[in-house]
Write a protein that holds these residues in place. Structure first.
Motif, PDB file in Angstrom:
ATOM      1  N   ALA A   1       1.829   2.285  -3.452  1.00 29.49           N
ATOM      2  CA  ALA A   1       0.760   2.987  -4.182  1.00 29.49           C
ATOM      3  C   ALA A   1       0.675   4.437  -3.726  1.00 29.49           C
ATOM      4  O   ALA A   1       0.496   5.344  -4.545  1.00 29.49           O
ATOM      5  N   ARG A   2       0.802   4.660  -2.410  1.00 27.23           N
ATOM      6  CA  ARG A   2       0.710   6.028  -1.898  1.00 27.23           C
ATOM      7  C   ARG A   2       1.929   6.858  -2.303  1.00 27.23           C
ATOM      8  O   ARG A   2       1.838   8.080  -2.404  1.00 27.23           O
ATOM      9  N   ALA A   3       3.062   6.197  -2.491  1.00 27.48           N
ATOM     10  CA  ALA A   3       4.270   6.907  -2.929  1.00 27.48           C
ATOM     11  C   ALA A   3       4.265   7.157  -4.440  1.00 27.48           C
ATOM     12  O   ALA A   3       5.260   7.638  -4.981  1.00 27.48           O
ATOM     13  N   ARG A   4       3.168   6.831  -5.086  1.00 24.37           N
ATOM     14  CA  ARG A   4       2.998   7.037  -6.527  1.00 24.37           C
ATOM     15  C   ARG A   4       4.033   6.280  -7.343  1.00 24.37           C
ATOM     16  O   ARG A   4       4.472   6.742  -8.400  1.00 24.37           O
TER      17      ARG A   4
ATOM     18  N   LEU B   1       0.836  -1.210   0.000  1.00 23.87           N
ATOM     19  CA  LEU B   1       0.000   0.000   0.000  1.00 23.87           C
ATOM     20  C   LEU B   1       0.867   1.254   0.000  1.00 23.87           C
ATOM     21  O   LEU B   1       0.530   2.263  -0.634  1.00 23.87           O
ATOM     22  N   GLU B   2       1.999   1.195   0.687  1.00 25.16           N
ATOM     23  CA  GLU B   2       2.914   2.345   0.729  1.00 25.16           C
ATOM     24  C   GLU B   2       3.427   2.679  -0.666  1.00 25.16           C
ATOM     25  O   GLU B   2       3.591   3.855  -1.020  1.00 25.16           O
TER      26      GLU B   2
END
Length: 255
Positions: free
Chosen positions: A17-20, A14-15
């Protein structure tokens, strides 16, 4: 314990994805595709083979670099922000943390290999692309385990990233270095024999990355499934060794 491992792996994924990271991967794929279209337009002959070889030769090291940099910077930030200490303060074995992180990063590597293979499937036979993609996944998993091991050992981005890149380049070029060493142009002396034996000794500790992810499989369709045997075996051995090294390094740290 297994629930904690999969929870850590899920939040690691998930990290990303959040870090693009997925946007960065898409940007790399688009840039590589644009460059390959330009090469195809100026090629006089074999334009599709040139385009395929360019994509494969560019995307393989690019995926290794982006993935390794993300892993090392992510874990380094967790060290600096005391996130690791917070996790280890819970009733959680350190082995669960290491294995959970590895599984999360290996899931990201699977995403990388699948996206690159889908792009290449438009230019090369599907069977050869599947073989190439599995080999790329094995290569990325080895570099994933190495990145985790290096950041646990050095705790800083610069030395960890330098060792990862040096290891990758040496493992890729070692067969060519050995070939040059064993075929001297002049009569070999004692010092040259010493260097040849030293190079052979170093090669024993490196994976044969030169047999992984070969561009010839895509442009000449020369790949075969039995070639995956040594690749998978090497991947299993280095994953086990590097994971054990990361576990040892984390277990001896005092927080």
């Amino acid at each position: 314990m297994s629930r904690a491992i999969f929870t850590i792996a899920y939040f690691t994924f998930l990290e990303a994805a959040r870090a693009r990271l997925t946007r960065l991967l898409l940007l790399v794929l688009l840039a590589a595709f644009g460059g390959s279209v330009f090469l195809q337009s100026i090629a006089i002959a074999d334009s599709q083979r040139i385009q395929t070889a360019f994509l494969a030769a560019l995307l393989r090291p690019a995926s290794v670099f982006v993935l390794s940099l993300f892993i090392i910077s992510s874990l380094s930030r967790e060290f600096n922000e005391k996130g690791l200490e917070l996790i280890l303060s819970l009733d959680l074995p350190r082995a669960s943390y290491v294995i959970g992180k590895l599984l999360g990063f290996m899931g990201i590597a699977l995403l990388f290999a699948a996206a690159i293979s889908l792009l290449l499937a438009a230019f090369a036979p599907p069977g050869q692309v599947a073989l190439w993609g599995i080999s790329l996944l094995c290569e990325l998993w080895i570099m994933t385990a190495l990145s985790v091991f290096c950041i646990f050992t050095f705790s800083q981005i610069m030395p960890a990233m330098s060792l990862v890149l040096g290891f990758y380049l040496l493992a890729r070029a070692m067969s060519a270095i050995q070939l040059i060493g064993h075929t001297p142009l002049n009569e070999s002396g004692l010092s040259q024999q010493f260097m040849v034996h030293a190079i052979d000794g170093i090669a024993l500790f490196l994976p044969r990355l030169d047999i992984f992810t070969q561009t010839a499989w895509l442009v000449n369709a020369t790949g075969s499934w039995p070639q995956l045997g040594p690749i998978v075996a090497q991947t299993a051995i280095y994953l086990a060794l590097l994971t054990a090294g990361a576990l040892f390094d984390l277990s001896r740290k005092n927080f």
